[in-house]
Design an enzyme around this catalytic site. Sequence first.
Site, PDB file in Angstrom:
ATOM      1  CE1 TYR A  10      -4.193  -2.219   5.060  1.00 44.04           C
ATOM      2  CE2 TYR A  10      -3.154  -0.194   4.609  1.00 44.04           C
ATOM      3  CZ  TYR A  10      -3.854  -1.129   4.120  1.00 44.04           C
ATOM      4  OH  TYR A  10      -4.192  -1.419   2.902  1.00 44.04           O
ATOM      5  CB  SER A  53      -0.649  -0.034   1.390  1.00 43.97           C
ATOM      6  OG  SER A  53      -1.450   1.266   1.591  1.00 43.97           O
ATOM      7  CE  LYS A  86      -1.636  -3.820   3.426  1.00 41.03           C
ATOM      8  NZ  LYS A  86      -1.845  -5.021   2.509  1.00 41.03           N
TER       9      LYS A  86
HETATM   10  N1  LIG Z   1      -8.626  -0.737  -1.309  1.00 38.97           N
HETATM   11  C1  LIG Z   1      -7.725   0.238  -1.061  1.00 38.97           C
HETATM   12  O1  LIG Z   1      -7.815   1.434  -0.991  1.00 38.97           O
HETATM   13  C2  LIG Z   1      -6.375  -0.354  -1.000  1.00 38.97           C
HETATM   14  C3  LIG Z   1      -4.908   0.565  -1.105  1.00 38.97           C
HETATM   15  C4  LIG Z   1      -3.886   0.010  -0.750  1.00 38.97           C
HETATM   16  C5  LIG Z   1      -3.588  -1.170  -0.634  1.00 38.97           C
HETATM   17  N2  LIG Z   1      -4.802  -1.966  -0.488  1.00 38.97           N
HETATM   18  C6  LIG Z   1      -4.449  -3.481  -0.095  1.00 38.97           C
HETATM   19  O2  LIG Z   1      -5.211  -4.261  -1.399  1.00 38.97           O
HETATM   20  C7  LIG Z   1      -5.242  -5.539  -0.796  1.00 38.97           C
HETATM   21  C8  LIG Z   1      -6.785  -5.964  -1.180  1.00 38.97           C
HETATM   22  O3  LIG Z   1      -7.608  -5.318  -0.361  1.00 38.97           O
HETATM   23  P1  LIG Z   1      -9.039  -4.584  -1.015  1.00 38.97           P
HETATM   24  O4  LIG Z   1      -8.877  -3.206  -0.842  1.00 38.97           O
HETATM   25  O5  LIG Z   1      -9.181  -5.099  -2.444  1.00 38.97           O
HETATM   26  O6  LIG Z   1     -10.198  -5.144   0.171  1.00 38.97           O
HETATM   27  P2  LIG Z   1     -11.309  -6.005   0.003  1.00 38.97           P
HETATM   28  O7  LIG Z   1     -11.953  -6.205   1.450  1.00 38.97           O
HETATM   29  O8  LIG Z   1     -12.294  -5.460  -0.995  1.00 38.97           O
HETATM   30  O9  LIG Z   1     -10.790  -7.638  -0.553  1.00 38.97           O
HETATM   31  C9  LIG Z   1      -9.946  -8.406   0.252  1.00 38.97           C
HETATM   32  C10 LIG Z   1     -10.312  -9.515  -0.060  1.00 38.97           C
HETATM   33  O10 LIG Z   1      -9.309 -10.398   0.918  1.00 38.97           O
HETATM   34  C11 LIG Z   1     -10.087 -11.461   1.730  1.00 38.97           C
HETATM   35  N3  LIG Z   1      -9.498 -11.760   2.723  1.00 38.97           N
HETATM   36  C12 LIG Z   1      -9.369 -11.082   4.109  1.00 38.97           C
HETATM   37  N4  LIG Z   1      -8.498 -11.884   4.837  1.00 38.97           N
HETATM   38  C13 LIG Z   1      -8.076 -13.008   4.393  1.00 38.97           C
HETATM   39  C14 LIG Z   1      -7.340 -14.042   4.813  1.00 38.97           C
HETATM   40  N5  LIG Z   1      -7.174 -14.175   6.120  1.00 38.97           N
HETATM   41  N6  LIG Z   1      -7.414 -14.906   4.028  1.00 38.97           N
HETATM   42  C15 LIG Z   1      -7.837 -14.962   2.629  1.00 38.97           C
HETATM   43  N7  LIG Z   1      -8.574 -14.012   2.312  1.00 38.97           N
HETATM   44  C16 LIG Z   1      -8.668 -13.033   3.068  1.00 38.97           C
HETATM   45  C17 LIG Z   1     -11.344 -10.730   1.808  1.00 38.97           C
HETATM   46  O11 LIG Z   1     -12.498 -11.761   2.118  1.00 38.97           O
HETATM   47  C18 LIG Z   1     -11.580 -10.085   0.581  1.00 38.97           C
HETATM   48  O12 LIG Z   1     -12.284 -10.778  -0.242  1.00 38.97           O
HETATM   49  C19 LIG Z   1      -5.049  -5.643   0.612  1.00 38.97           C
HETATM   50  O13 LIG Z   1      -3.846  -6.224   0.811  1.00 38.97           O
HETATM   51  C20 LIG Z   1      -5.096  -4.171   1.152  1.00 38.97           C
HETATM   52  O14 LIG Z   1      -4.476  -3.751   2.317  1.00 38.97           O
HETATM   53  C21 LIG Z   1      -5.996  -1.793  -0.639  1.00 38.97           C
END
Ligand SMILES: NC(=O)c1ccc[n+]([C@@H]2O[C@H](COP(=O)([O-])OP(=O)(O)OC[C@H]3O[C@@H](n4cnc5c(N)ncnc54)[C@H](O)[C@@H]3O)[C@@H](O)[C@H]2O)c1
Length: 277
Positions: free
Chosen positions: A156, A143, A160
């Site tokens: 977080y 992130s 990260k």
């Molecule tokens: N959305 C943002 O703005 C953003 C920004 C930077 C980084 N991220 C990162 O992107 C990645 C994806 O997140 P997202 O934003 O798409 O969120 P999201 O919640 O929409 O998707 C995350 C998915 O991961 C699954 N998950 C959670 N814990 C789990 C586990 N222990 N084992 C298996 N699956 C698991 C959830 O069920 C979900 O389907 C994450 O690592 C998040 O930190 C997101």
Amino acid sequence: MTEQQQQVAVITGAASGIGRGLAERAAARGYALVLADRDSAALERLAAQLRTEGAAVLAQVTDVAEPGQLEELRDAALDRFGAVDLLFNNAGVMQTGSCWEISEAQWQRALAVNLGGVINGVRAFLPLLLAQGRPAHVVNTASLAGLLNSPFMAAYNVSKQAVVALSESLHYEMAALNQPIGISVLCPGPVVSEIMTSDQGQGADSEFNRLLDDHIRQGMSPPDVAELVFEAIAEKRFWILPHKGFKPALRTRLESVLSESNPQFTPFDPQGDAHVA
Ligand SMILES: NC(=O)c1ccc[n+]([C@@H]2O[C@H](COP(=O)([O-])OP(=O)(O)OC[C@H]3O[C@@H](n4cnc5c(N)ncnc54)[C@H](O)[C@@H]3O)[C@@H](O)[C@H]2O)c1
């Protein structure tokens, strides 16, 4: 082309948000898919949709915090498709609050899923990728929070930044061993997803979390992020930075280190580009 001849992409956290975008873009590019998520219903829905569109899909309910479940995922991928070409260690959760108020359970969850999930993925799959003796690529989702710290997001941030450190070490190791395995770290700002509303979101009723959720819902679309990820893989590029507006803040932070002056939190950009999510 038979399933055993297709290139294979393994994606954790595939059922929603960025992972779902990666799965859809990988399918569109002709990859066979190994989709892993702890949410079985959402995972099955996505798998069914992609199969209808013609993709070869193995969907396996997996908790990335459990090392044995990543090993089972690897074995299942091998049994079904015979090889792995791309690994996306993407699953992650958000935990917010001040450093001293984040509960022990929240700290454990952030570290076990966000960092432990990537460690478990690397430990399960790297021996296979090395043994295959052919090009492969690993993308770890960190992130902007892996590059810049902000208040009320320590768990977080810590998780990260560790993912960035792990990814960089792995990148150096592949180079030192002269292995044809590319490593990338994905550091997005806000991307539309369910991260603030999934059942792991803590204190979801807090004003801070509501603002963060609003911000994320105005973010980049997952398919757009996924497209940038595939471009980076093609270029064998380590840093994948979909949002560019954070760079002045990173420069300021690095200057504060080099000049040994106290860091100051840079308020987020109203356009959303510079905010850490
Ligand atoms: N959305 C943002 O703005 C953003 C920004 C930077 C980084 N991220 C990162 O992107 C990645 C994806 O997140 P997202 O934003 O798409 O969120 P999201 O919640 O929409 O998707 C995350 C998915 O991961 C699954 N998950 C959670 N814990 C789990 C586990 N222990 N084992 C298996 N699956 C698991 C959830 O069920 C979900 O389907 C994450 O690592 C998040 O930190 C997101």
